[in-house]
Write a protein that holds these residues in place. Sequence first.
Motif, PDB file in Angstrom:
ATOM      1  N   LYS A   1       0.822  -1.207   0.000  1.00  0.00           N
ATOM      2  CA  LYS A   1       0.000   0.000   0.000  1.00  0.00           C
ATOM      3  C   LYS A   1       0.857   1.259   0.000  1.00  0.00           C
ATOM      4  CE  LYS A   1      -4.324  -1.780   1.886  1.00  0.00           C
ATOM      5  NZ  LYS A   1      -5.348  -1.642   2.931  1.00  0.00           N
ATOM      6  N   ILE A   2       1.996   1.225   0.719  1.00  0.00           N
ATOM      7  CA  ILE A   2       2.880   2.378   0.734  1.00  0.00           C
ATOM      8  C   ILE A   2       3.414   2.650  -0.664  1.00  0.00           C
ATOM      9  CG2 ILE A   2       5.130   3.188   1.541  1.00  0.00           C
ATOM     10  CD1 ILE A   2       4.479   1.829   4.215  1.00  0.00           C
ATOM     11  N   ALA A   3       3.752   1.575  -1.410  1.00  0.00           N
ATOM     12  CA  ALA A   3       4.343   1.709  -2.732  1.00  0.00           C
ATOM     13  C   ALA A   3       3.297   1.917  -3.824  1.00  0.00           C
ATOM     14  CB  ALA A   3       5.175   0.474  -3.047  1.00  0.00           C
ATOM     15  N   GLU A   4       2.047   1.780  -3.505  1.00  0.00           N
ATOM     16  CA  GLU A   4       0.977   1.805  -4.494  1.00  0.00           C
ATOM     17  C   GLU A   4       0.771   3.212  -5.065  1.00  0.00           C
ATOM     18  OE1 GLU A   4      -3.177  -0.590  -4.591  1.00  0.00           O
ATOM     19  OE2 GLU A   4      -2.998   0.924  -3.015  1.00  0.00           O
ATOM     20  N   THR A   5       0.726   3.324  -6.376  1.00  0.00           N
ATOM     21  CA  THR A   5       0.446   4.601  -7.016  1.00  0.00           C
ATOM     22  C   THR A   5      -1.043   4.897  -6.956  1.00  0.00           C
ATOM     23  OG1 THR A   5       0.058   3.652  -9.205  1.00  0.00           O
ATOM     24  CG2 THR A   5       2.350   4.197  -8.614  1.00  0.00           C
ATOM     25  N   PRO A   6      -1.455   6.171  -7.135  1.00  0.00           N
ATOM     26  CA  PRO A   6      -2.890   6.477  -7.167  1.00  0.00           C
ATOM     27  C   PRO A   6      -3.646   5.685  -8.224  1.00  0.00           C
ATOM     28  CG  PRO A   6      -1.613   8.491  -6.911  1.00  0.00           C
ATOM     29  CD  PRO A   6      -0.620   7.400  -7.175  1.00  0.00           C
ATOM     30  N   THR A   7      -3.047   5.503  -9.394  1.00  0.00           N
ATOM     31  CA  THR A   7      -3.718   4.741 -10.453  1.00  0.00           C
ATOM     32  C   THR A   7      -3.863   3.279 -10.060  1.00  0.00           C
ATOM     33  OG1 THR A   7      -2.905   6.238 -12.171  1.00  0.00           O
ATOM     34  CG2 THR A   7      -3.581   4.038 -12.874  1.00  0.00           C
ATOM     35  N   ALA A   8      -2.821   2.701  -9.470  1.00  0.00           N
ATOM     36  CA  ALA A   8      -2.899   1.305  -9.036  1.00  0.00           C
ATOM     37  C   ALA A   8      -3.951   1.136  -7.944  1.00  0.00           C
ATOM     38  CB  ALA A   8      -1.537   0.833  -8.536  1.00  0.00           C
ATOM     39  N   ARG A   9      -4.063   2.127  -7.065  1.00  0.00           N
ATOM     40  CA  ARG A   9      -5.091   2.046  -6.030  1.00  0.00           C
ATOM     41  C   ARG A   9      -6.478   2.067  -6.648  1.00  0.00           C
ATOM     42  NH1 ARG A   9      -6.427   6.611  -1.506  1.00  0.00           N
ATOM     43  NH2 ARG A   9      -6.926   7.743  -3.405  1.00  0.00           N
ATOM     44  N   GLN A  10      -6.684   2.939  -7.651  1.00  0.00           N
ATOM     45  CA  GLN A  10      -7.996   2.991  -8.282  1.00  0.00           C
ATOM     46  C   GLN A  10      -8.323   1.675  -8.975  1.00  0.00           C
ATOM     47  OE1 GLN A  10      -8.818   5.601  -6.339  1.00  0.00           O
ATOM     48  NE2 GLN A  10     -10.392   5.700  -7.916  1.00  0.00           N
ATOM     49  N   ARG A  11      -7.337   1.069  -9.605  1.00  0.00           N
ATOM     50  CA  ARG A  11      -7.580  -0.237 -10.228  1.00  0.00           C
ATOM     51  C   ARG A  11      -8.011  -1.255  -9.176  1.00  0.00           C
ATOM     52  NH1 ARG A  11      -3.092  -0.664 -12.519  1.00  0.00           N
ATOM     53  NH2 ARG A  11      -3.661  -0.197 -14.681  1.00  0.00           N
ATOM     54  N   ARG A  12      -7.325  -1.261  -8.044  1.00  0.00           N
ATOM     55  CA  ARG A  12      -7.668  -2.202  -6.972  1.00  0.00           C
ATOM     56  C   ARG A  12      -9.067  -1.941  -6.426  1.00  0.00           C
ATOM     57  NH1 ARG A  12      -7.154  -1.334  -1.697  1.00  0.00           N
ATOM     58  NH2 ARG A  12      -5.668   0.383  -1.969  1.00  0.00           N
ATOM     59  N   VAL A  13      -9.392  -0.658  -6.229  1.00  0.00           N
ATOM     60  CA  VAL A  13     -10.715  -0.295  -5.699  1.00  0.00           C
ATOM     61  C   VAL A  13     -11.815  -0.767  -6.635  1.00  0.00           C
ATOM     62  CG1 VAL A  13     -12.246   1.676  -5.283  1.00  0.00           C
ATOM     63  CG2 VAL A  13      -9.953   1.643  -4.285  1.00  0.00           C
ATOM     64  N   TRP A  14     -11.657  -0.509  -7.942  1.00  0.00           N
ATOM     65  CA  TRP A  14     -12.722  -0.858  -8.883  1.00  0.00           C
ATOM     66  C   TRP A  14     -12.775  -2.347  -9.163  1.00  0.00           C
ATOM     67  CZ3 TRP A  14     -16.393   2.289  -8.861  1.00  0.00           C
ATOM     68  CH2 TRP A  14     -16.176   3.654  -8.735  1.00  0.00           C
ATOM     69  N   ASP A  15     -11.648  -3.034  -9.128  1.00  0.00           N
ATOM     70  CA  ASP A  15     -11.687  -4.496  -9.238  1.00  0.00           C
ATOM     71  C   ASP A  15     -12.489  -5.089  -8.088  1.00  0.00           C
ATOM     72  OD1 ASP A  15     -10.243  -4.774 -11.601  1.00  0.00           O
ATOM     73  OD2 ASP A  15      -8.327  -5.182 -10.608  1.00  0.00           O
ATOM     74  N   ARG A  16     -12.285  -4.550  -6.898  1.00  0.00           N
ATOM     75  CA  ARG A  16     -12.996  -5.049  -5.727  1.00  0.00           C
ATOM     76  C   ARG A  16     -14.485  -4.712  -5.783  1.00  0.00           C
ATOM     77  NH1 ARG A  16     -10.354  -2.334  -1.635  1.00  0.00           N
ATOM     78  NH2 ARG A  16     -12.000  -0.760  -1.600  1.00  0.00           N
ATOM     79  N   SER A  17     -14.814  -3.539  -6.328  1.00  0.00           N
ATOM     80  CA  SER A  17     -16.199  -3.077  -6.347  1.00  0.00           C
ATOM     81  C   SER A  17     -17.023  -3.659  -7.485  1.00  0.00           C
ATOM     82  CB  SER A  17     -16.233  -1.546  -6.471  1.00  0.00           C
ATOM     83  OG  SER A  17     -15.557  -0.928  -5.406  1.00  0.00           O
ATOM     84  N   ALA A  18     -16.365  -4.190  -8.509  1.00  0.00           N
ATOM     85  CA  ALA A  18     -17.054  -4.591  -9.735  1.00  0.00           C
ATOM     86  C   ALA A  18     -18.260  -5.503  -9.521  1.00  0.00           C
ATOM     87  CB  ALA A  18     -16.063  -5.234 -10.700  1.00  0.00           C
ATOM     88  N   PRO A  19     -18.172  -6.550  -8.698  1.00  0.00           N
ATOM     89  CA  PRO A  19     -19.314  -7.468  -8.601  1.00  0.00           C
ATOM     90  C   PRO A  19     -20.588  -6.826  -8.073  1.00  0.00           C
ATOM     91  CG  PRO A  19     -17.320  -8.490  -7.729  1.00  0.00           C
ATOM     92  CD  PRO A  19     -17.009  -7.032  -7.930  1.00  0.00           C
ATOM     93  N   ARG A  20     -20.481  -5.765  -7.275  1.00  0.00           N
ATOM     94  CA  ARG A  20     -21.673  -5.155  -6.684  1.00  0.00           C
ATOM     95  C   ARG A  20     -21.968  -3.769  -7.259  1.00  0.00           C
ATOM     96  NH1 ARG A  20     -17.485  -5.229  -3.074  1.00  0.00           N
ATOM     97  NH2 ARG A  20     -16.836  -3.234  -2.177  1.00  0.00           N
ATOM     98  N   TYR A  21     -21.168  -3.326  -8.226  1.00  0.00           N
ATOM     99  CA  TYR A  21     -21.306  -1.957  -8.727  1.00  0.00           C
ATOM    100  C   TYR A  21     -22.683  -1.690  -9.338  1.00  0.00           C
ATOM    101  CZ  TYR A  21     -20.645   2.269 -11.456  1.00  0.00           C
ATOM    102  OH  TYR A  21     -20.805   3.522 -11.994  1.00  0.00           O
ATOM    103  N   ASP A  22     -23.147  -2.573 -10.206  1.00  0.00           N
ATOM    104  CA  ASP A  22     -24.424  -2.327 -10.882  1.00  0.00           C
ATOM    105  C   ASP A  22     -25.575  -2.180  -9.888  1.00  0.00           C
ATOM    106  OD1 ASP A  22     -23.426  -2.229 -13.445  1.00  0.00           O
ATOM    107  OD2 ASP A  22     -23.874  -4.318 -13.911  1.00  0.00           O
TER     108      ASP A  22
END
Length: 215
Positions: free
Chosen positions: A8-29
């Motif tokens: 998490k310390i090394a994570e870029t803002p873009t990488a964090r957004q990818r992780r957030v949306w990958d996690r949210s995808a199944p319930r997003y709709d």
Amino acid sequence: MNGPAQRKIAETPTARQRRVWDRSAPRYDKQIAFFERVQFAGGREWLGARARGRVLEVAIGTGRNLPHYPVDTTVTGVELSRAMLDIARRRAADLGRTVDLREGDAEELPFAAASFDTVVCALSLCSIPRPARAIDEMKRVLVPGGRLLLLDHIGSTWPPIYAAQWLLERLTIRSAGEHLTRRQLPLVRTAGFTIVEAERSKAGTVERVHAVKPA
């Protein structure tokens, strides 16, 4: 230091957004459906009615705009999250619509200059780490005279609501990179677009923008 904390310390803002949306995808709709009925009603239809020709949707997500694009448009979608793209592919197949769906970053669009007649971005500039950079990229890939169509939630025109948004985004920025008080219209103007339509609703918390790249 090892493990998740180090990552998490090394994570870029873009990488964090990818992780957030990958996690949210199944319930997003399921989650967004309520807000689309209450806060963003008619927004996706508004975007689709103005799309023309070769359409690029930036941050296409699960493809919720796909039913609203005219049948004579060709649609390309780019999305940071592979999990969201998987859902978008299924939606396109269910609609019987051919869509070119690619994994990519809104801040570094994988397309040549002047490739599209319309660029659409819905409910996404609020969480893209560098929105001004993303808008510059949208301008780059548009043909001269091409259309930029945006829909997003923004900071309210009502001070008490704006204050509540500001307080809430102390949490949403930290947890999901989502900004509640951003406004995209000034960035569109700064990028050199000509504004055709700009509409605010819901106590100024929702904005639709139709702009054109100068010929």
